[in-house]
Design an enzyme around this catalytic site. Structure first.
Site, PDB file in Angstrom:
ATOM      1  N   HIS A  97      -2.720  -6.864   0.601  1.00 58.13           N
ATOM      2  CA  HIS A  97      -1.943  -5.835   1.280  1.00 58.13           C
ATOM      3  C   HIS A  97      -0.556  -6.433   1.506  1.00 58.13           C
ATOM      4  CE1 HIS A  97      -5.611  -3.498   3.114  1.00 58.13           C
ATOM      5  NE2 HIS A  97      -5.486  -3.347   1.805  1.00 58.13           N
ATOM      6  N   GLU A 156       0.128  -4.874  -5.118  1.00 56.76           N
ATOM      7  CA  GLU A 156      -1.111  -5.545  -4.710  1.00 56.76           C
ATOM      8  C   GLU A 156      -1.656  -6.357  -5.878  1.00 56.76           C
ATOM      9  OE1 GLU A 156      -4.019  -2.931  -2.946  1.00 56.76           O
ATOM     10  OE2 GLU A 156      -2.591  -2.101  -1.516  1.00 56.76           O
ATOM     11  N   HIS A 189      -8.241  -8.363  -3.018  1.00 54.88           N
ATOM     12  CA  HIS A 189      -6.949  -7.733  -3.270  1.00 54.88           C
ATOM     13  C   HIS A 189      -6.037  -8.024  -2.095  1.00 54.88           C
ATOM     14  CE1 HIS A 189      -8.642  -4.460  -0.791  1.00 54.88           C
ATOM     15  NE2 HIS A 189      -7.420  -3.976  -0.652  1.00 54.88           N
ATOM     16  N   ASP A 244      -8.945   2.176   0.237  1.00 56.50           N
ATOM     17  CA  ASP A 244      -9.976   1.179  -0.097  1.00 56.50           C
ATOM     18  C   ASP A 244     -11.370   1.774   0.082  1.00 56.50           C
ATOM     19  OD1 ASP A 244      -8.120  -0.802  -0.665  1.00 56.50           O
ATOM     20  OD2 ASP A 244      -8.152  -1.612   1.366  1.00 56.50           O
TER      21      ASP A 244
END
Ligand SMILES: [Zn+2]
Length: 136
Positions: A83, A27, A81, A94
């Site tokens: 995935h 990530e 961020h 998260d």
């Protein structure tokens, strides 16, 4: 929670998608800078974990980028961020690790092409989806 759509500069989306692809298979993460008018800039930070299913914003990067933003009169509106293999929906991890109430969380999901993008606000322990529009 705000009712109107959040404004996100087109360049922010492009930068976040580019970073997400470069960071594969892990990530990517970074900060979203802007002001009350919207999110104007994405700045990269290192991901301090190599666990492929979570991110930890490198603490030194976080402090340095935050200071630079303040010096430029910008505020940290939130974080982004990626995935790598799933949709742009906040994961249980998260939720457990989010620590900034009122901040925006932009997620780019690379499971689809073009990538899936989701913007959320973290409040009272949960993520709430925030509508957004891209602006030039
Ligand atoms: Zn996530």
């Amino acid at each position: 929670m705000k009712e109107e759509a959040e404004k996100v500069r087109r360049g922010v989306i492009a930068a976040v998608v580019r970073h997400a692809r470069e960071a594969l298979p892990t990530e990517c993460c970074g900060l979203l800078l802007g002001d009350e008018g919207g999110v104007g800039e994405a700045v990269r930070t290192r991901n301090a974990t190599d666990d492929p299913s979570r991110f930890v914003i490198d603490p030194a990067d976080h402090i340095a980028r935050r200071r630079e933003a303040r010096d430029r009169g910008l505020s940290v509106r939130g974080f982004y961020h990626s995935h790598p293999r799933s949709a742009a929906v906040p994961s249980a991890t998260d939720r457990e690790e989010a620590a900034y109430p009122g901040h925006l969380y932009l997620i780019v999901g690379l499971a689809s092409d073009p990538p899936d993008l989701g913007l959320y606000q973290f409040d009272a322990g949960n993520f709430h989806q925030v509508p957004f529009v891209t602006v030039d």
